[in-house]
Design an enzyme around this catalytic site. Structure first.
Site: not given
Ligand code: NFE
Length: 568
Positions: A13, A60, A63, A67, A480, A503, A547, A550
């Site tokens: 992503e 994102c 995921c 958030h 992640r 990430s 990702c 993110c």
């Molecule tokens: Ni967009 Fe995310 C996850 C977050 S980034 S995927 O899992 O937070 O590593």
């Protein structure tokens, strides 16, 4: 010495570029660069903190939910709101469903094709594929007729020259080792996993109205009404539907995903000695199994340093800092300062070459990701960190599955510090979660049956009850890895907001001391058979499930106005 540029890294992503030096068939140095900018922190300034999760969740679409949860926890932490037990259980179910779906999609659709040669599957014998499938699992879709059908479907794809999702790979690369029959079995499961993930994520639609970007979160609890007897609530009927979805997930994970990971890993055991990286593992911990502050977490928190699994350290979030020495941001105090996220700054300042360009100046700034550090040290976050910390903590379910996988592969625990270790840890986390989800659902059902229908604590809803100024931190274990949001609230609005996402921990560039981030460190020593086809580099990068969306947001290098949105 050959300089390789992989840009964009696909089957992830967002936008990631990796540059690497290769000498005598192995990577000798590497640089990870995220090529997009995230501005959500700036968008949140001045807003009502109770709305922050709705914006933050848009960081994102992969995921999704994570958030929202981290944001809500940061605001709850700042204002002292305490979600009731049903809200905790609904959140645990939503989060774990997110992880299960995300991990299955990652393995089959984003990563498996680094190990599975789709074109070779065309020469498989369906009868032998059936015998292989039946030797590793009692999954019913395993007859010769079934695999004959999958092979014919694949042939139609390839004969048309429209490879679709199978386009742009290094088919025929000598680093592929599976026999055609294993390749055909994996392709069949790739297709089945597409259906599985679509069906399973209905759980989010039931609990959150839709997926991605669920709508049922609320600071202080949840907005999903629960009542066993009401049609418009989560009731006895919907609990039964959730149970079916969770049972099916457990079935797919235990009878398809886990056996596939073990079968494929068996052909690539040398990858248990490749891709270890920084060797430091950070876990905030998650899935509260109680409602009092400090209640135990189903996945415990902890830090392992220097691959030493004889010691587990406590996490102190005050020791986290971010450096912009090699990231396209300015700090008021200059590039040599490292800031705690509660004091963090987001001042984008692109100083890289003008596109199109051949190489980044990696002595200067080279990424849109900052470099998060704990005690000044890079930390790997994610399923491997979580399973290592849980294993060392003596978590019974994790221990059972980790020991089972290690003995099936005939390797010891140090094999976990590797590219293969990340893949196995993700699969183990998925099975452990599908086992646990039932008990959260049982608890929710029992609460409802006992007449506890509370989903929200509204004692802190009114901003008049908040302190004039407050700081909060919200932590979550996203698929992640460790995710943190930090909020500073002043006079009822957001004065500052910072996120450090998984990430960013894993993909960030070198810091002020020149230490490599986890992606960069994990690529050292990776064999590269053909610099023109750097399949092996993708294997290690994909094992982290990158990702960048993110980590960043969107930038137009020519600074053209794309859209103007007016908010009231
Ligand atoms: Ni967009 Fe995310 C996850 C977050 S980034 S995927 O899992 O937070 O590593």
């Amino acid at each position: 010495m050959t300089h390789i540029v992989v840009d964009p890294v696909t089957r992830i992503e967002g936008h990631l570029r990796v540059e690497a030096e290769v000498d005598h068939g192995a990577v000798t140095d590497a640089w990870s660069s995220s090529t997009m900018f995230r501005g959500i922190e700036l968008i949140l300034k001045g807003r009502d903190p109770r709305d922050a999760w709705l914006f933050a969740q848009r960081i994102c679409g992969v995921c999704t939910t994570v958030h929202a949860i981290a944001s809500i926890r940061s605001v709850e932490n700042a204002i002292g709101a305490r979600p009731p037990p049903n809200a905790r259980l609904l959140r645990n179910l939503i989060q774990s469903a997110q992880a299960v779906q995300d991990h299955v999609v990652h393995f089959y659709h984003l990563h498996a094709l680094d190990w599975v040669d789709v074109v070779s599957a065309l020469s498989a014998d369906p009868a032998k594929t059936s015998s292989l499938a039946e030797s590793i699992s009692d999954w019913p879709l395993s007859s010769t007729k079934y695999f004959t059908g999958v092979k014919a479907r694949l042939k139609t794809f390839i004969d048309r020259g429209q490879l679709g999702p199978f386009a742009n790979a290094y088919w025929g690369h000598p680093a592929y080792r599976l026999p055609p029959e294993a390749n055909l079995m994996a392709v069949a499961h790739y297709l089945e996993a597409l259906d599985f993930q679509r069906e399973f994520i209905k759980l989010h639609a039931i609990l959150g109205g839709k997926n991605p970007h669920l709508q049922s979160f609320l600071v202080g609890g949840m907005a999903t009404p629960v009542d066993p007897d009401k049609q418009a609530s989560l009731n006895t009927g919907t609990i039964a539907k959730l149970r079916v979805l969770i049972n099916k997930a457990h079935d797919f994970v235990s009878r398809v995903y886990i056996p596939d990971v073990l079968a494929i890993a068996g052909f690539y055991k040398d990858w248990a000695g490749i891709g270890a990286g920084v060797g430091n593992y950070l876990v905030y911990g998650d899935y509260p199994d109680g409602d009092e502050p400090g209640a135990p977490l189903f996945f415990p928190s902890g830090i392992i340093r220097g691959r030493d699994i004889s010691k587990l350290e406590r996490v102190d979030p005050l020791r986290i800092t971010e450096s912009v020495k090699h990231a396209w941001y300015d700090y008021r105090g200059g590039d040599d300062t490292a800031l705690h996220p509660s004091q963090g700054e987001t001042q984008p300042h692109y100083t890289g070459p003008k596109p199109p360009f051949e190489r980044l100046d990696t002595n200067a700034k080279y990424s849109w990701l900052k470099s998060p550090r704990y005690d000044g040290q890079p930390m790997e976050v994610g399923p491997l960190s979580r399973m290592l910390v849980a294993y060392v903590s003596g978590h019974p379910q994790v221990k059972k599955h980790v020991d089972g996988a290690l003995s099936a592969l005939g390797v010891g625990p140090t094999a976990l510090f590797s590219t293969l270790g990340r893949i196995a840890a993700r699969a183990i986390e998925t099975i452990v979660l599908t086992e646990k989800m039932q008990s959260w659902l049982d608890e929710l059902g029992a609460n409802m049956a006992g007449g506890d229908l509370r989903i929200h604590d509204n004692s802190k809803w009114d901003p008049a009850t908040w302190p004039k100024e407050a700081f909060g931190a919200g932590f979550h274990e996203a698929p992640r890895g460790a995710l943190g949001h930090w909020v500073h609230i002043k006079d009822g609005v957001i004065a500052n907001y910072q996120c450090i996402v998984p990430s960013t921990w894993n993909a960030g560039p070198r810091d002020g001391a020149g230490l490599r981030g986890p992606y960069e460190a994990s690529l050292l020593g990776t064999p590269v058979h053909d610099p023109e086809q750097p399949l092996e580099i993708l294997r290690t990068l994909h094992s982290f499930d990158p990702c960048m969306a993110c980590g960043v947001h969107v930038v137009d290098v020519k600074r053209r106005e794309i859209v103007r949105v007016r908010m009231q």
